[in-house]
Scaffold this motif. Structure first.
Motif, short mmCIF file in Angstrom:
data_model
loop_
_atom_site.label_atom_id
_atom_site.label_comp_id
_atom_site.label_asym_id
_atom_site.label_seq_id
_atom_site.Cartn_x
_atom_site.Cartn_y
_atom_site.Cartn_z
N THR A 96 0.84 -1.20 0.00
CA THR A 96 0.00 0.00 0.00
C THR A 96 0.87 1.25 0.00
N GLN A 97 1.92 1.25 0.82
CA GLN A 97 2.83 2.39 0.87
C GLN A 97 3.51 2.62 -0.48
N LEU A 98 3.92 1.53 -1.14
CA LEU A 98 4.55 1.65 -2.45
C LEU A 98 3.58 2.20 -3.49
N LYS A 99 2.33 1.75 -3.45
CA LYS A 99 1.33 2.26 -4.39
C LYS A 99 1.12 3.76 -4.20
N GLU A 100 1.05 4.18 -2.93
CA GLU A 100 0.87 5.60 -2.64
C GLU A 100 2.07 6.40 -3.13
N LYS A 101 3.28 5.88 -2.93
CA LYS A 101 4.49 6.58 -3.38
C LYS A 101 4.52 6.65 -4.91
N MET A 102 4.14 5.59 -5.58
CA MET A 102 4.11 5.59 -7.05
C MET A 102 3.09 6.61 -7.56
N GLU A 103 1.95 6.70 -6.90
CA GLU A 103 0.92 7.67 -7.30
C GLU A 103 1.44 9.10 -7.10
N GLU A 104 2.14 9.34 -6.00
CA GLU A 104 2.73 10.65 -5.75
C GLU A 104 3.74 11.00 -6.85
N ILE A 105 4.59 10.06 -7.21
CA ILE A 105 5.58 10.30 -8.27
C ILE A 105 4.88 10.61 -9.59
N ARG A 106 3.82 9.87 -9.89
CA ARG A 106 3.08 10.09 -11.14
C ARG A 106 2.48 11.50 -11.17
N ILE A 107 1.90 11.93 -10.07
CA ILE A 107 1.26 13.26 -10.02
C ILE A 107 2.31 14.37 -10.09
N VAL A 108 3.41 14.20 -9.35
CA VAL A 108 4.48 15.21 -9.39
C VAL A 108 5.08 15.29 -10.80
N ASN A 109 5.26 14.16 -11.45
CA ASN A 109 5.78 14.17 -12.82
C ASN A 109 4.82 14.87 -13.78
N ARG A 110 3.53 14.65 -13.58
CA ARG A 110 2.53 15.32 -14.43
C ARG A 110 2.60 16.83 -14.22
N ALA A 111 2.73 17.27 -12.96
CA ALA A 111 2.85 18.70 -12.67
C ALA A 111 4.12 19.27 -13.31
N LYS A 112 5.21 18.52 -13.24
CA LYS A 112 6.46 18.99 -13.85
C LYS A 112 6.29 19.14 -15.37
N MET A 113 5.62 18.19 -15.99
CA MET A 113 5.39 18.27 -17.44
C MET A 113 4.56 19.51 -17.79
N LEU A 114 3.54 19.78 -16.99
CA LEU A 114 2.73 20.98 -17.24
C LEU A 114 3.57 22.26 -17.08
N LEU A 115 4.40 22.30 -16.05
CA LEU A 115 5.27 23.47 -15.87
C LEU A 115 6.24 23.62 -17.05
N MET A 116 6.73 22.51 -17.54
CA MET A 116 7.66 22.55 -18.68
C MET A 116 6.94 23.04 -19.94
N GLN A 117 5.69 22.59 -20.14
CA GLN A 117 4.94 22.97 -21.33
C GLN A 117 4.41 24.40 -21.25
N VAL A 118 3.79 24.75 -20.15
CA VAL A 118 3.11 26.04 -20.02
C VAL A 118 4.07 27.16 -19.64
N LYS A 119 4.99 26.90 -18.74
CA LYS A 119 5.89 27.93 -18.23
C LYS A 119 7.28 27.86 -18.86
N SER A 120 7.47 26.94 -19.80
CA SER A 120 8.75 26.76 -20.51
C SER A 120 9.93 26.54 -19.55
N MET A 121 9.69 25.80 -18.50
CA MET A 121 10.75 25.47 -17.56
C MET A 121 11.47 24.22 -18.02
N THR A 122 12.71 24.06 -17.57
CA THR A 122 13.41 22.78 -17.78
C THR A 122 12.89 21.82 -16.71
N GLU A 123 13.23 20.56 -16.85
CA GLU A 123 12.79 19.59 -15.84
C GLU A 123 13.39 19.92 -14.48
#
Length: 188
Positions: free
Chosen positions: A131-158
């Motif tokens: 359960t802890q691993l699933k939660e951690k994987m979900e957190e990584i997925r959401i943070v990565n999605r936010a990073k992708m949006l920042l890269m696309q919309v705000k033209s930031m590097t990773e």
């Protein structure tokens, strides 16, 4: 775990077995439910999770029942007749079912209950870690999605997006997943 109460379901039509098991698995350490009907036992297993399920062979019907419920987190013990013990044990061991001879002595049975308790404890620990691993994987997925949006919309590097999320989390005292969710909601 010595102060815990273990829930046990015994499924047998044999009154001798139910009497012997009832004497050995007494409160406060054990909460024993006895069923003589496999349909009723299936219903009970659907309604709640038992720590240990003890099943009598009952002309093969018990084996089928044990296999049917083997995907639950219960530790399952199957009483098998001596003459078919090896065949039945071989059939059910891949389902994680522990097999006992139907003709048992109390010392042997008590030791198998101790094994079942140890297995149940291990299952609970592993389930918690999963359960802890699933939660951690979900957190990584959401943070990565936010990073992708920042890269696309705000033209930031990773690296910049990563640093931005970490800094926002530190500055606001929030978790990274909360910051990431806010970014996703704001930029999508």
């Amino acid at each position: 775990m010595t102060s815990d109460t273990y829930s046990v379901l015994l499924v047998t039509k044999d009154t001798k077995i139910s009497s012997l098991v009832s004497v050995m698995l007494m409160p406060p350490m054990f909460e024993l439910s006895v069923c003589q009907d496999f349909n009723e036992a299936r219903r009970k297993c659907d309604e709640r999770i038992f720590n240990i399920v003890i099943v009598d062979f009952a002309d093969g019907e018990g084996t089928d029942f044990a296999v049917d419920i083997s995907d639950s987190s219960s530790t399952i013990l199957l009483f098998a007749p001596q003459e078919h013990f090896d065949q039945i044990s071989y059939k059910v061991e891949s389902y994680g079912i522990l097999t006992l001879t139907r003709e048992f002595d109390q010392f042997y049975f008590y030791n198998m209950i101790k094994v079942a308790i140890a297995v149940q404890y291990k299952v609970q620990v592993l389930s918690s870690k999963a359960t802890q691993l699933k939660e951690k994987m979900e957190e990584i997925r959401i943070v990565n999605r936010a990073k992708m949006l920042l890269m696309q919309v705000k033209s930031m590097t990773e690296a910049e997006a990563h640093r931005y999320i970490e800094k926002e989390a530190m500055d606001t005292g929030a978790k990274k997943i909360a910051v990431a969710n806010l970014i996703i909601n704001t930029l999508s």
